[in-house]
Design an enzyme around this catalytic site. Structure first.
Site, PDB file in Angstrom:
ATOM      1  N   TYR A  69       0.809  -1.218   0.000  1.00 42.99           N
ATOM      2  CA  TYR A  69       0.000   0.000   0.000  1.00 42.99           C
ATOM      3  C   TYR A  69       0.843   1.269   0.000  1.00 42.99           C
ATOM      4  O   TYR A  69       0.370   2.331  -0.428  1.00 42.99           O
ATOM      5  CB  TYR A  69      -0.956  -0.008   1.195  1.00 42.99           C
ATOM      6  CG  TYR A  69      -2.136  -0.923   0.994  1.00 42.99           C
ATOM      7  CD1 TYR A  69      -3.189  -0.547   0.168  1.00 42.99           C
ATOM      8  CD2 TYR A  69      -2.189  -2.171   1.607  1.00 42.99           C
ATOM      9  CE1 TYR A  69      -4.272  -1.386  -0.037  1.00 42.99           C
ATOM     10  CE2 TYR A  69      -3.270  -3.022   1.418  1.00 42.99           C
ATOM     11  CZ  TYR A  69      -4.306  -2.625   0.591  1.00 42.99           C
ATOM     12  OH  TYR A  69      -5.379  -3.471   0.384  1.00 42.99           O
ATOM     13  N   ALA A 122     -14.054  -1.505  -9.371  1.00 43.74           N
ATOM     14  CA  ALA A 122     -14.911  -2.453 -10.088  1.00 43.74           C
ATOM     15  C   ALA A 122     -15.429  -3.560  -9.184  1.00 43.74           C
ATOM     16  O   ALA A 122     -16.196  -4.411  -9.633  1.00 43.74           O
ATOM     17  CB  ALA A 122     -14.156  -3.059 -11.268  1.00 43.74           C
ATOM     18  N   ARG A 155     -22.506  -4.068 -23.417  1.00 41.80           N
ATOM     19  CA  ARG A 155     -23.310  -5.241 -23.771  1.00 41.80           C
ATOM     20  C   ARG A 155     -24.547  -4.837 -24.560  1.00 41.80           C
ATOM     21  O   ARG A 155     -24.916  -5.486 -25.548  1.00 41.80           O
ATOM     22  CB  ARG A 155     -23.710  -5.999 -22.503  1.00 41.80           C
ATOM     23  CG  ARG A 155     -22.562  -6.746 -21.860  1.00 41.80           C
ATOM     24  CD  ARG A 155     -22.914  -7.270 -20.481  1.00 41.80           C
ATOM     25  NE  ARG A 155     -21.836  -8.105 -19.943  1.00 41.80           N
ATOM     26  CZ  ARG A 155     -21.666  -8.369 -18.661  1.00 41.80           C
ATOM     27  NH1 ARG A 155     -22.508  -7.861 -17.763  1.00 41.80           N
ATOM     28  NH2 ARG A 155     -20.663  -9.137 -18.261  1.00 41.80           N
ATOM     29  N   HIS A 179     -25.458  -1.356 -11.474  1.00 46.03           N
ATOM     30  CA  HIS A 179     -24.791  -2.390 -12.275  1.00 46.03           C
ATOM     31  C   HIS A 179     -25.328  -3.716 -11.757  1.00 46.03           C
ATOM     32  O   HIS A 179     -24.743  -4.360 -10.886  1.00 46.03           O
ATOM     33  CB  HIS A 179     -23.275  -2.309 -12.096  1.00 46.03           C
ATOM     34  CG  HIS A 179     -22.528  -3.450 -12.745  1.00 46.03           C
ATOM     35  ND1 HIS A 179     -22.707  -3.801 -14.058  1.00 46.03           N
ATOM     36  CD2 HIS A 179     -21.610  -4.323 -12.241  1.00 46.03           C
ATOM     37  CE1 HIS A 179     -21.933  -4.839 -14.344  1.00 46.03           C
ATOM     38  NE2 HIS A 179     -21.258  -5.174 -13.251  1.00 46.03           N
TER      39      HIS A 179
END
Length: 317
Positions: A69, A122, A155, A179
């Protein structure tokens, strides 16, 4: 930010993270990469494996290594893909408890490092997890970006193009909101080379039933892929590369990312997929479309679903 000698730190060296790295390396978006993972050996192995591309890929880089980190301190972008993957038949929101705890720990370490760049996330459920990260770190919300509905929109574009036999890049079509299962196809803003998608319905090239099926197939695509190969990673890896590239190159690109709403689209206090301008300062401005009444109602319902999930993890921040 500089256009050269950029440093990107990836937290989570699994399939999604390494798919992003491979795409990023192929596109030459940064010069220095660092991998951080809870399991150091895979991070080291992936760094060595990707190092072998130095002599092969034209758009190459200077260095890639496994790190800690502390490497976040001088990074331009931190990309977070850590968390357990979605199981067959499991919704993204059902993953929230464990992954929110993981994200709290990651957020604490990133903040401790002194990092002052842009974060792109994500980890699923991405809207909720991005919210947790921003709350724990206290970072400027504009400098925290979720992948949002970039993949959902990709998509949708592919499926519309497939139906009409045109290239997906000629299709401008968007998914907003979560999402996940409550996402909303914004057909009122969709077009093919400037011609509204609803004109194709009027001329008989498409039906409203076709649009409903395309939206359903868009939502179901992740489940289909997971049932076949247990995980999705190439598509989201490419989407992350697009977002990070827009940040590092200060592109001012409009992408369907996870941005924090503060009254936009009649909702607030959450991250969700909306069109936003992406540049070196993160998501710089949310673009507000005039939604139809039905689209707004569906978007509101999606936000309500996310708020309920956020409430379940509020004890973490």
């Amino acid at each position: 930010m500089k256009k050269t000698a950029n440093k990107v730190v990836l937290i989570g060296a699994g399939a999604v993270g390494t798919s992003f790295l491979y795409a990023a390396i192929n596109q030459g978006i940064a010069e220095h990469y660092v991998l951080i993972d809870a399991f150091p050996q895979p991070a080291e192995g992936n760094a060595l494996d990707l190092s072998d591309t130095l002599a092969v890929i034209p758009h190459s880089f200077t260095s890639i290594k496994a790190g800690s980190y502390e490497d976040c301190k001088d990074a331009d972008v931190v990309v977070i893909t850590a968390g357990r993957p979605q199981k067959p038949g499991e919704t993204r929101l059902e993953m929230v408890a464990g992954n929110a705890e993981i994200m709290k720990n990651i957020a604490t370490e990133v903040k401790k490092s002194g990092f002052d760049g842009i974060t792109v996330i994500a980890s699923n459920p991405v809207d909720v997890i991005t919210h947790v990260y921003q709350k724990v770190t206290g970072f400027d919300p504009h400098k925290v970006i979720g992948s949002g509905t970039t993949l959902d929109s990709a998509r949708l574009r592919r499926l519309v193009g497939q139906k009409l036999n045109v290239k997906p890049e000629s299709v401008q079509a968007y998914v907003a909101g979560e999402h996940g299962d409550s996402s909303v196809a914004i057909w009122s803003q969709a077009n093919i080379m400037g011609r509204p998608i609803l004109d194709y319905v009027k001329c008989g090239c498409l039906t409203l039933e076709d649009l409903d099926q395309i939206q359903k197939d868009t939502v179901d695509m992740a489940y289909k892929i997971i049932n076949l190969k247990r995980a999705t990673f190439y598509g989201i890896g490419a989407c992350l590369t697009k977002i990070v590239n827009a940040v590092l190159r200060d592109e001012k690109a409009t992408l369907m990312v996870g941005a924090q709403l503060n009254g936009e689209y009649k909702n607030k206090d959450l991250y969700t997929g909306v069109p936003a301008i992406i540049g070196s300062n993160g998501w710089e401005k949310i673009i507000e479309w005039d939604l139809t009444k039905e689209e707004q109602e569906k978007f509101d319902k999606s936000c309500e679903t996310l708020h309920k999930t956020i409430d379940s993890v509020k004890h973490l921040f």
